[in-house]
Design a protein around this motif. Sequence first.
Motif, PDB file in Angstrom:
ATOM      1  N   LEU A   1      18.606  80.438  15.626  1.00  0.00           N
ATOM      2  CA  LEU A   1      18.323  80.999  14.304  1.00  0.00           C
ATOM      3  C   LEU A   1      18.951  80.191  13.179  1.00  0.00           C
ATOM      4  N   LEU A   2      20.077  79.540  13.461  1.00  0.00           N
ATOM      5  CA  LEU A   2      20.780  78.797  12.414  1.00  0.00           C
ATOM      6  C   LEU A   2      19.903  77.733  11.774  1.00  0.00           C
ATOM      7  N   MET A   3      19.084  77.077  12.590  1.00  0.00           N
ATOM      8  CA  MET A   3      18.299  75.956  12.081  1.00  0.00           C
ATOM      9  C   MET A   3      17.069  76.381  11.291  1.00  0.00           C
ATOM     10  N   VAL A   4      16.731  77.665  11.302  1.00  0.00           N
ATOM     11  CA  VAL A   4      15.551  78.112  10.557  1.00  0.00           C
ATOM     12  C   VAL A   4      15.914  79.120   9.461  1.00  0.00           C
ATOM     13  N   MET A   5      17.170  79.518   9.387  1.00  0.00           N
ATOM     14  CA  MET A   5      17.588  80.474   8.357  1.00  0.00           C
ATOM     15  C   MET A   5      18.023  79.731   7.103  1.00  0.00           C
ATOM     16  N   GLN A   6      17.809  80.359   5.960  1.00  0.00           N
ATOM     17  CA  GLN A   6      18.181  79.753   4.688  1.00  0.00           C
ATOM     18  C   GLN A   6      19.427  80.395   4.085  1.00  0.00           C
ATOM     19  N   ASP A   7      19.646  81.670   4.372  1.00  0.00           N
ATOM     20  CA  ASP A   7      20.764  82.402   3.782  1.00  0.00           C
ATOM     21  C   ASP A   7      22.078  82.002   4.454  1.00  0.00           C
ATOM     22  N   LYS A   8      23.040  81.508   3.683  1.00  0.00           N
ATOM     23  CA  LYS A   8      24.312  81.045   4.242  1.00  0.00           C
ATOM     24  C   LYS A   8      25.135  82.195   4.806  1.00  0.00           C
ATOM     25  N   LYS A   9      25.097  83.356   4.161  1.00  0.00           N
ATOM     26  CA  LYS A   9      25.867  84.490   4.653  1.00  0.00           C
ATOM     27  C   LYS A   9      25.379  84.928   6.036  1.00  0.00           C
ATOM     28  N   SER A  10      24.067  84.929   6.208  1.00  0.00           N
ATOM     29  CA  SER A  10      23.506  85.301   7.511  1.00  0.00           C
ATOM     30  C   SER A  10      23.908  84.299   8.582  1.00  0.00           C
ATOM     31  N   LYS A  11      23.991  83.020   8.210  1.00  0.00           N
ATOM     32  CA  LYS A  11      24.409  82.000   9.165  1.00  0.00           C
ATOM     33  C   LYS A  11      25.848  82.236   9.613  1.00  0.00           C
ATOM     34  N   TRP A  12      26.712  82.568   8.669  1.00  0.00           N
ATOM     35  CA  TRP A  12      28.106  82.838   9.013  1.00  0.00           C
ATOM     36  C   TRP A  12      28.235  84.077   9.883  1.00  0.00           C
ATOM     37  N   VAL A  13      27.425  85.086   9.598  1.00  0.00           N
ATOM     38  CA  VAL A  13      27.451  86.300  10.419  1.00  0.00           C
ATOM     39  C   VAL A  13      27.053  85.979  11.856  1.00  0.00           C
ATOM     40  N   LEU A  14      26.027  85.146  12.018  1.00  0.00           N
ATOM     41  CA  LEU A  14      25.589  84.745  13.361  1.00  0.00           C
ATOM     42  C   LEU A  14      26.696  84.005  14.110  1.00  0.00           C
ATOM     43  N   LEU A  15      27.316  83.047  13.429  1.00  0.00           N
ATOM     44  CA  LEU A  15      28.374  82.269  14.057  1.00  0.00           C
ATOM     45  C   LEU A  15      29.570  83.138  14.421  1.00  0.00           C
ATOM     46  N   MET A  16      29.957  84.028  13.509  1.00  0.00           N
ATOM     47  CA  MET A  16      31.083  84.908  13.783  1.00  0.00           C
ATOM     48  C   MET A  16      30.775  85.863  14.941  1.00  0.00           C
ATOM     49  N   GLY A  17      29.541  86.331  14.993  1.00  0.00           N
ATOM     50  CA  GLY A  17      29.146  87.209  16.097  1.00  0.00           C
ATOM     51  C   GLY A  17      29.219  86.503  17.438  1.00  0.00           C
ATOM     52  N   ALA A  18      28.694  85.266  17.481  1.00  0.00           N
ATOM     53  CA  ALA A  18      28.752  84.498  18.730  1.00  0.00           C
ATOM     54  C   ALA A  18      30.197  84.177  19.110  1.00  0.00           C
ATOM     55  N   ALA A  19      31.027  83.853  18.107  1.00  0.00           N
ATOM     56  CA  ALA A  19      32.434  83.561  18.371  1.00  0.00           C
ATOM     57  C   ALA A  19      33.166  84.786  18.910  1.00  0.00           C
ATOM     58  N   MET A  20      32.819  85.966  18.397  1.00  0.00           N
ATOM     59  CA  MET A  20      33.455  87.199  18.884  1.00  0.00           C
ATOM     60  C   MET A  20      33.098  87.453  20.345  1.00  0.00           C
ATOM     61  N   VAL A  21      31.863  87.169  20.713  1.00  0.00           N
ATOM     62  CA  VAL A  21      31.472  87.328  22.116  1.00  0.00           C
ATOM     63  C   VAL A  21      32.287  86.384  22.992  1.00  0.00           C
ATOM     64  N   ALA A  22      32.434  85.127  22.537  1.00  0.00           N
ATOM     65  CA  ALA A  22      33.202  84.146  23.307  1.00  0.00           C
ATOM     66  C   ALA A  22      34.668  84.568  23.429  1.00  0.00           C
ATOM     67  N   LEU A  23      35.267  85.020  22.331  1.00  0.00           N
ATOM     68  CA  LEU A  23      36.663  85.460  22.363  1.00  0.00           C
ATOM     69  C   LEU A  23      36.842  86.687  23.250  1.00  0.00           C
ATOM     70  N   SER A  24      35.831  87.548  23.265  1.00  0.00           N
ATOM     71  CA  SER A  24      35.937  88.761  24.088  1.00  0.00           C
ATOM     72  C   SER A  24      36.007  88.430  25.569  1.00  0.00           C
ATOM     73  N   ARG A  25      35.419  87.313  25.969  1.00  0.00           N
ATOM     74  CA  ARG A  25      35.472  86.916  27.381  1.00  0.00           C
ATOM     75  C   ARG A  25      36.902  86.556  27.791  1.00  0.00           C
ATOM     76  N   ILE A  26      37.697  86.081  26.830  1.00  0.00           N
ATOM     77  CA  ILE A  26      39.110  85.810  27.098  1.00  0.00           C
ATOM     78  C   ILE A  26      39.906  87.111  27.029  1.00  0.00           C
ATOM     79  N   LEU A  27      39.577  87.955  26.075  1.00  0.00           N
ATOM     80  CA  LEU A  27      40.268  89.234  25.926  1.00  0.00           C
ATOM     81  C   LEU A  27      40.179  90.085  27.195  1.00  0.00           C
ATOM     82  N   VAL A  28      38.996  90.111  27.807  1.00  0.00           N
ATOM     83  CA  VAL A  28      38.809  90.954  28.994  1.00  0.00           C
ATOM     84  C   VAL A  28      39.279  90.263  30.267  1.00  0.00           C
ATOM     85  N   GLY A  29      39.798  89.033  30.126  1.00  0.00           N
ATOM     86  CA  GLY A  29      40.355  88.335  31.277  1.00  0.00           C
ATOM     87  C   GLY A  29      39.347  87.685  32.186  1.00  0.00           C
TER      88      GLY A  29
END
Length: 273
Positions: A150-178
């Motif tokens: 989605l990043l490469m086809v979206m124009q809104d910068k805020k939406s791009k940051w939300v996507l990145l932060m969401g994906a990063a939270m999923v990645a961090l959660s994999r460490i949180l849950v061990g």
Amino acid sequence: MFRLTQAQTTRETALTMTTDRSRYGTLILLVSMLALLCLNQDLNLSLFRAINGLSPSLPQWLQLGITDLGHGSTLGTIVLICLLRRPELMPRVLTASLLSMILVPLLKQYFDAPRPAATLDFLYIVGETRLHHSFPSGHSTSAFLFAGSLLMVMQDKKSKWVLLMGAAMVALSRILVGAHWPVDTLAGALLGLSCAYVASYVPLVHLSPRHWKILMGILLLTLLVCQYKETSSQMAWQIIGLRWGLLLLAGVLVLRQYLQSRQPLTPRKWVRA
């Protein structure tokens, strides 16, 4: 001067969607550098302990909910909902997903890296305990594949940051849950972004309403079958509610679009600008 009404311009707008890869390479480079740094075992272990040590301070249901957003069937339902809005992205999403479905199992089998629970005497584990096939993180791959597509086809910068932060939270959660080491999640992020980048060269295609309804029906049915097989009494009720709630929403949206497509077409109207 004349212009088409908004309903009449939906098709034209979709077909003029542009792909912007200008800053995507910088993102891949940044993730690659972080992954290379985490190849250092001491740094990898220190980061794991620092992040996993935060687990007791967060509700378990929240950790499970965030990490489940990277699960194949859960994220697949979210992707289906998004495709209802942007159906022309279907070929790219399918291509990227197929690449990850091939590469992730191959890499897991090849490296067969032990998970934190297999090597550490003490850690916080939330959910299922797994011991093998740690590298790379499949959840992180899926989350960043979706975000990257989605990043490469979206124009809104805020939406791009939300996507990145969401994906990063999923990645961090994999460490949180061990479940994973930091290097696993970064490698998964890099793999997901790379699959999305390769798939971005697949041309956008506007499917006919008939073909679109068939594909949506197949995807929804596949997700229903997968979800039914994966649901068990041992799962947290919050996860069951999240998965089936998303599926219900997707089913309603698919049915709504199907019913709208059966309505008779109105004559093309032009309005004076």
